[in-house]
Design a protein around this motif. Structure first.
Motif, PDB file in Angstrom:
ATOM      1  N   GLY A   1      40.669-103.781   5.966  1.00  0.00           N
ATOM      2  CA  GLY A   1      41.838-104.138   5.168  1.00  0.00           C
ATOM      3  C   GLY A   1      41.603-103.936   3.679  1.00  0.00           C
ATOM      4  O   GLY A   1      42.481-103.422   2.954  1.00  0.00           O
ATOM      5  N   ILE A   2      40.417-104.319   3.202  1.00  0.00           N
ATOM      6  CA  ILE A   2      40.097-104.174   1.774  1.00  0.00           C
ATOM      7  C   ILE A   2      40.062-102.704   1.379  1.00  0.00           C
ATOM      8  O   ILE A   2      40.568-102.308   0.313  1.00  0.00           O
ATOM      9  N   MET A   3      39.476-101.871   2.226  1.00  0.00           N
ATOM     10  CA  MET A   3      39.408-100.436   1.920  1.00  0.00           C
ATOM     11  C   MET A   3      40.806 -99.801   1.938  1.00  0.00           C
ATOM     12  O   MET A   3      41.054 -98.805   1.263  1.00  0.00           O
ATOM     13  N   GLY A   4      41.725-100.402   2.714  1.00  0.00           N
ATOM     14  CA  GLY A   4      43.112 -99.938   2.669  1.00  0.00           C
ATOM     15  C   GLY A   4      43.747-100.201   1.312  1.00  0.00           C
ATOM     16  O   GLY A   4      44.447 -99.350   0.757  1.00  0.00           O
ATOM     17  N   VAL A   5      43.470-101.392   0.741  1.00  0.00           N
ATOM     18  CA  VAL A   5      43.974-101.721  -0.602  1.00  0.00           C
ATOM     19  C   VAL A   5      43.354-100.766  -1.634  1.00  0.00           C
ATOM     20  O   VAL A   5      44.043-100.267  -2.541  1.00  0.00           O
ATOM     21  N   ALA A   6      42.049-100.491  -1.483  1.00  0.00           N
ATOM     22  CA  ALA A   6      41.380 -99.581  -2.419  1.00  0.00           C
ATOM     23  C   ALA A   6      41.982 -98.186  -2.346  1.00  0.00           C
ATOM     24  O   ALA A   6      42.175 -97.524  -3.380  1.00  0.00           O
ATOM     25  N   ALA A   7      42.285 -97.743  -1.141  1.00  0.00           N
ATOM     26  CA  ALA A   7      42.887 -96.411  -0.988  1.00  0.00           C
ATOM     27  C   ALA A   7      44.212 -96.327  -1.744  1.00  0.00           C
ATOM     28  O   ALA A   7      44.500 -95.332  -2.421  1.00  0.00           O
ATOM     29  N   LEU A   8      44.998 -97.389  -1.654  1.00  0.00           N
ATOM     30  CA  LEU A   8      46.270 -97.430  -2.389  1.00  0.00           C
ATOM     31  C   LEU A   8      46.011 -97.360  -3.896  1.00  0.00           C
ATOM     32  O   LEU A   8      46.723 -96.675  -4.637  1.00  0.00           O
ATOM     33  N   GLY A   9      44.952 -98.047  -4.360  1.00  0.00           N
ATOM     34  CA  GLY A   9      44.612 -98.012  -5.779  1.00  0.00           C
ATOM     35  C   GLY A   9      44.193 -96.627  -6.243  1.00  0.00           C
ATOM     36  O   GLY A   9      44.572 -96.178  -7.334  1.00  0.00           O
ATOM     37  N   TRP A  10      43.413 -95.924  -5.402  1.00  0.00           N
ATOM     38  CA  TRP A  10      43.001 -94.560  -5.775  1.00  0.00           C
ATOM     39  C   TRP A  10      44.219 -93.628  -5.843  1.00  0.00           C
ATOM     40  O   TRP A  10      44.340 -92.835  -6.786  1.00  0.00           O
ATOM     41  N   PHE A  11      45.084 -93.717  -4.844  1.00  0.00           N
ATOM     42  CA  PHE A  11      46.218 -92.785  -4.788  1.00  0.00           C
ATOM     43  C   PHE A  11      47.226 -93.047  -5.897  1.00  0.00           C
ATOM     44  O   PHE A  11      47.868 -92.105  -6.393  1.00  0.00           O
ATOM     45  N   THR A  12      47.394 -94.308  -6.291  1.00  0.00           N
ATOM     46  CA  THR A  12      48.374 -94.641  -7.333  1.00  0.00           C
ATOM     47  C   THR A  12      47.741 -94.688  -8.726  1.00  0.00           C
ATOM     48  O   THR A  12      48.420 -94.961  -9.704  1.00  0.00           O
ATOM     49  N   HIS A  13      46.415 -94.435  -8.780  1.00  0.00           N
ATOM     50  CA  HIS A  13      45.689 -94.465 -10.060  1.00  0.00           C
ATOM     51  C   HIS A  13      45.824 -95.843 -10.729  1.00  0.00           C
ATOM     52  O   HIS A  13      45.938 -95.953 -11.959  1.00  0.00           O
ATOM     53  N   ASN A  14      45.825 -96.876  -9.919  1.00  0.00           N
ATOM     54  CA  ASN A  14      46.008 -98.244 -10.407  1.00  0.00           C
ATOM     55  C   ASN A  14      44.650 -98.935 -10.494  1.00  0.00           C
ATOM     56  O   ASN A  14      44.050 -99.311  -9.479  1.00  0.00           O
ATOM     57  N   LEU A  15      44.158 -99.105 -11.729  1.00  0.00           N
ATOM     58  CA  LEU A  15      42.836 -99.698 -11.926  1.00  0.00           C
ATOM     59  C   LEU A  15      42.783-101.142 -11.436  1.00  0.00           C
ATOM     60  O   LEU A  15      41.756-101.595 -10.909  1.00  0.00           O
ATOM     61  N   TRP A  16      43.887-101.880 -11.573  1.00  0.00           N
ATOM     62  CA  TRP A  16      43.853-103.299 -11.200  1.00  0.00           C
ATOM     63  C   TRP A  16      43.776-103.483  -9.689  1.00  0.00           C
ATOM     64  O   TRP A  16      43.142-104.434  -9.210  1.00  0.00           O
ATOM     65  N   LEU A  17      44.401-102.590  -8.922  1.00  0.00           N
ATOM     66  CA  LEU A  17      44.233-102.645  -7.469  1.00  0.00           C
ATOM     67  C   LEU A  17      42.779-102.371  -7.080  1.00  0.00           C
ATOM     68  O   LEU A  17      42.226-102.995  -6.178  1.00  0.00           O
ATOM     69  N   LEU A  18      42.148-101.450  -7.783  1.00  0.00           N
ATOM     70  CA  LEU A  18      40.752-101.134  -7.507  1.00  0.00           C
ATOM     71  C   LEU A  18      39.849-102.307  -7.876  1.00  0.00           C
ATOM     72  O   LEU A  18      38.872-102.609  -7.163  1.00  0.00           O
ATOM     73  N   MET A  19      40.154-102.980  -8.978  1.00  0.00           N
ATOM     74  CA  MET A  19      39.377-104.166  -9.359  1.00  0.00           C
ATOM     75  C   MET A  19      39.570-105.287  -8.331  1.00  0.00           C
ATOM     76  O   MET A  19      38.633-106.023  -8.004  1.00  0.00           O
ATOM     77  N   PHE A  20      40.784-105.404  -7.800  1.00  0.00           N
ATOM     78  CA  PHE A  20      41.042-106.392  -6.749  1.00  0.00           C
ATOM     79  C   PHE A  20      40.204-106.056  -5.505  1.00  0.00           C
ATOM     80  O   PHE A  20      39.652-106.952  -4.846  1.00  0.00           O
ATOM     81  N   ALA A  21      40.118-104.760  -5.190  1.00  0.00           N
ATOM     82  CA  ALA A  21      39.312-104.340  -4.043  1.00  0.00           C
ATOM     83  C   ALA A  21      37.824-104.605  -4.288  1.00  0.00           C
ATOM     84  O   ALA A  21      37.086-104.936  -3.351  1.00  0.00           O
ATOM     85  N   ILE A  22      37.385-104.478  -5.551  1.00  0.00           N
ATOM     86  CA  ILE A  22      35.990-104.818  -5.882  1.00  0.00           C
ATOM     87  C   ILE A  22      35.740-106.296  -5.574  1.00  0.00           C
ATOM     88  O   ILE A  22      34.722-106.668  -4.969  1.00  0.00           O
ATOM     89  N   LEU A  23      36.660-107.151  -5.966  1.00  0.00           N
ATOM     90  CA  LEU A  23      36.547-108.579  -5.632  1.00  0.00           C
ATOM     91  C   LEU A  23      36.560-108.783  -4.116  1.00  0.00           C
ATOM     92  O   LEU A  23      35.815-109.613  -3.576  1.00  0.00           O
ATOM     93  N   GLY A  24      37.395-108.017  -3.415  1.00  0.00           N
ATOM     94  CA  GLY A  24      37.474-108.130  -1.965  1.00  0.00           C
ATOM     95  C   GLY A  24      36.174-107.734  -1.289  1.00  0.00           C
ATOM     96  O   GLY A  24      35.702-108.413  -0.366  1.00  0.00           O
TER      97      GLY A  24
END
Length: 628
Positions: free
Chosen positions: A96-119
């Motif tokens: 599930g966490i890697m799914g959120v990270a994938a969304l962050g990579w595709f949308t170029h959203n740094l905050w989603l990626l930081m959330f995935a780092i916390l996850g």
């Protein structure tokens, strides 16, 4: 007798699925983390306006933040829930966490990626107590060092491969982020598949009532762990290693770019050398420890971390490059190989430092509280790593260069090591014993497994030299309280060592009757508390290589404390420079030679009702034979 290789564990179901599950978790963590760090360090303008040095220290800080808040809860869950099932639940969470990270990579959203780092930090927090509490339930005590060595090797090889692939994949244009998103999801699923092979691992306390307040439970966890001094200080040493490693590793991206004038391949080279060093050091621990938990390697590791950390600073001063280089051209620059050697050796000595600490914690912690002990250690690790992030940022803001940061960390490591080893003299004593038997002598043990692994017992041995105690310590799986002539305590160096190791001084009744009686009281107390006590019943060093009669004190000891007595015999130490041989010192040195052969033979335990000085004398004499 030959022993199975530690790698044989990888063929067994009790270990292999667990190993690959934790390996893939470490790999995927670092595949994701490193890709993000490299993207922010080498392509910062497309992601953020923050300084690269700040962000590369912030990402690992965010990753370990969940350890502070969730470790206490994770430890309780690991005590309550069967570990195979728990591992599978955690792996589903990773998907599930890697799914959120994938969304962050595709949308170029740094905050989603930081959330995935916390996850992913939360995922690792939950798996940590499972990882280290699992092994004592499936491995024998003599397999713990080898098992921990393989796990640490696997962890750092996973880290290495994750870092290498993360750095390489994210740099691929224009599809790097797409490949990265797919890869992290793929390896999360693969980890779940291996987790389904983990065998049943019953929960130690299935009826445990979980305290969901992380703050009160964290305090309770640390207080409980502090009750076992050697375990708690081992946890402290482990946390210090992660402080050291967090500072050093967080600087590698900017160090590679700004000081080594390298591209991302130079950063990957540094990570590769460090990880290979850790893996090699971890695997060497079993061989160097003789298949037991050998904490004498910990001071050795600490010395190496300081020496090569300081030399990394010095080597950085001698490096120069005319312009930007890749890893192939970097190694051709003046001073490059010295830097690479320093990074490798920091890793090797880091392995020597951390593997015995893990094994000691697993062996000596309360089995009913082991997962929570590991959770407590993870809390400490997280706090140390958060502080490390803060210290690094503060020192860099104060004008420290990255090489100067390496130097400061190495010096701090030396000071912390002296402090910890002064608190736990067993580390120092076993280090001296380890040095003795791996440099000056070759020591062969015969039936050393007869030394009991738990419970009180008295060891009796012939007395040949001033290093007898060190040879015995090296053969024992446990700490030993030695009963020694009070005059030895007055010698400048040897006396200090044994005083700090809680040896028990004794004097003849005609010389100091009070001290003699106190010694017997202290011996009885130590045996009552389940400790090993070693005495030399001759009461003095031999002057001719032959055994003197055994004194009657041993009979008095077992009358007070009904514990078994283990006869032992030292062979080959007569004529040692620290024996009382009257031969010429130079002649003795050359006669024995370098790496001279010694032996410690251990006999069958004698029941307290059968103990007599004469019987023990005859058994020790038989064990010794004609080899003095």
């Amino acid at each position: 007798m030959s022993h199975p290789s530690q790698f044989d564990l990888l063929k067994q179901r009790r270990f292999a699925p667990f190993f690959w599950t934790q390996f893939l978790g470490a790999f995927n963590d670092n595949l994701f983390k490193t890709a993000l760090v490299v993207a922010l360090a080498f392509d910062a303008k497309n992601w953020t306006d923050l300084a690269p040095s700040l962000v590369t220290n912030l990402v690992p800080g965010l990753f370990i933040l969940p350890y502070v808040f969730f470790s206490a809860t994770a430890g309780q869950i690991a005590e309550k829930v069967e570990k195979g099932s728990l591992a599978r639940i955690i792996k589903w969470l990773e998907i599930g966490i890697m799914g959120v990270a994938a969304l962050g990579w595709f949308t170029h959203n740094l905050w989603l990626l930081m959330f995935a780092i916390l996850g992913m930090g939360t995922h690792s927090t939950l798996f940590g107590p499972v990882k280290y509490a699992y092994m004592p339930q499936h491995l024998k005590p003599e397999e713990l060092t080898g098992g921990n060595g393989i796990v640490e090797m696997g962890t750092f090889v996973g880290i290495l491969l994750g870092q290498v692939f993360g750095a390489v994949i994210v740099a691929q244009q224009p599809n790097g982020v797409a490949w990265l998103a797919a890869a992290t999801l793929f390896f999360a699923v693969l980890g779940l598949i291996t987790a389904y092979g983990i065998p049943l691992t019953p929960a130690p306390q299935p009826a445990l009532k979980i305290n969901w307040n992380p703050f009160t439970e964290s305090i309770r966890n640390l207080r409980f762990s502090a009750g076992n001094r050697s375990v708690f200080l081992s946890m402290l040493g482990n946390s210090w290693f992660w402080f050291y490693g967090a500072i050093v590793l967080a600087q590698f991206p900017v160090y590679a770019k700004d000081y080594l004038k390298g591209d991302d391949s130079v950063f990957v080279l540094l990570l590769t050398m460090f990880s290979l060093g850790i893996g090699a050091g971890s695997l060497l621990c079993e061989k160097l420890s003789g298949r037991k938990v050998e904490i004498g390697l910990v001071p050795f590791g600490s010395i190496g971390l300081t020496v090569f950390g300081i030399d990394l600073y010095l080597a950085s001063q001698g490096y120069s490059a005319p312009g930007q280089v890749n890893f192939a051209s970097m190694v051709m620059q003046p001073g490059a190989w010295r830097i690479i050697l320093d990074v490798v050796m920091i890793g090797v000595f880091g392995g020597f430092f951390i593997v015995p600490l893990f094994a000691m914690i697993q062996l000596r912690a309360d089995p009913q509280h082991l997962s929570r002990t590991i959770a407590g250690m993870n809390i400490m690790n997280a706090l140390f790593m958060v502080v490390a992030t803060g210290v690094a940022i503060l020192l860099l803001k104060q004008g420290f260069t990255i090489p100067e940061l390496f130097l400061a960390t190495a010096i701090m490591n030396g000071l912390v090591a002296v402090y910890i080893f002064s608190l736990v003299p067993e580390f120092l004593l076993r280090f001296l014993a380890w040095i003795l038997i791996h440099t000056v002598h070759k020591v062969k043990t015969v039936d050393a497994d007869r030394i009991p692994e738990e419970g009180g017992a008295v060891l009796v041995c012939n007395h040949v030299s001033y290093v007898d105690a060190l040879v015995i310590v090296a053969a024992s799986p446990r700490p030993i309280r030695f009963v020694m002539d009070h005059r030895i305590f007055k010698t400048p160096f040897i006396g200090w060592i044994f005083r700090t190791a809680k040896a028990i001084p004794i004097a003849p009744a005609k010389e100091d009757p009070w001290l003699m009686e106190k010694a017997f009281v202290d011996i009885a107390q130590a045996l009552h508390e389940g400790e090993l006590v070693c005495i030399f019943p001759e009461g003095k060093l031999t002057r001719d290589g032959e055994m003197s009669e055994f004194k009657g004190g041993i009979k008095k000891i077992v009358e007070r404390s009904h514990v078994p007595v283990i006869p032992m015999a030292l062979r080959g130490l007569w004529g040692h420079l620290l024996s009382r041989s009257q031969d010429n010192l130079l002649e003795r040195a050359f006669r024995k030679g370098f790496r001279s052969q010694l032996s410690l033979a251990v006999g069958q335990p004698v029941a307290p009702t059968d103990v007599s000085p004469e019987l023990l004398h005859s058994q020790v004499a038989e064990l010794r034979g004609n080899w003095k």
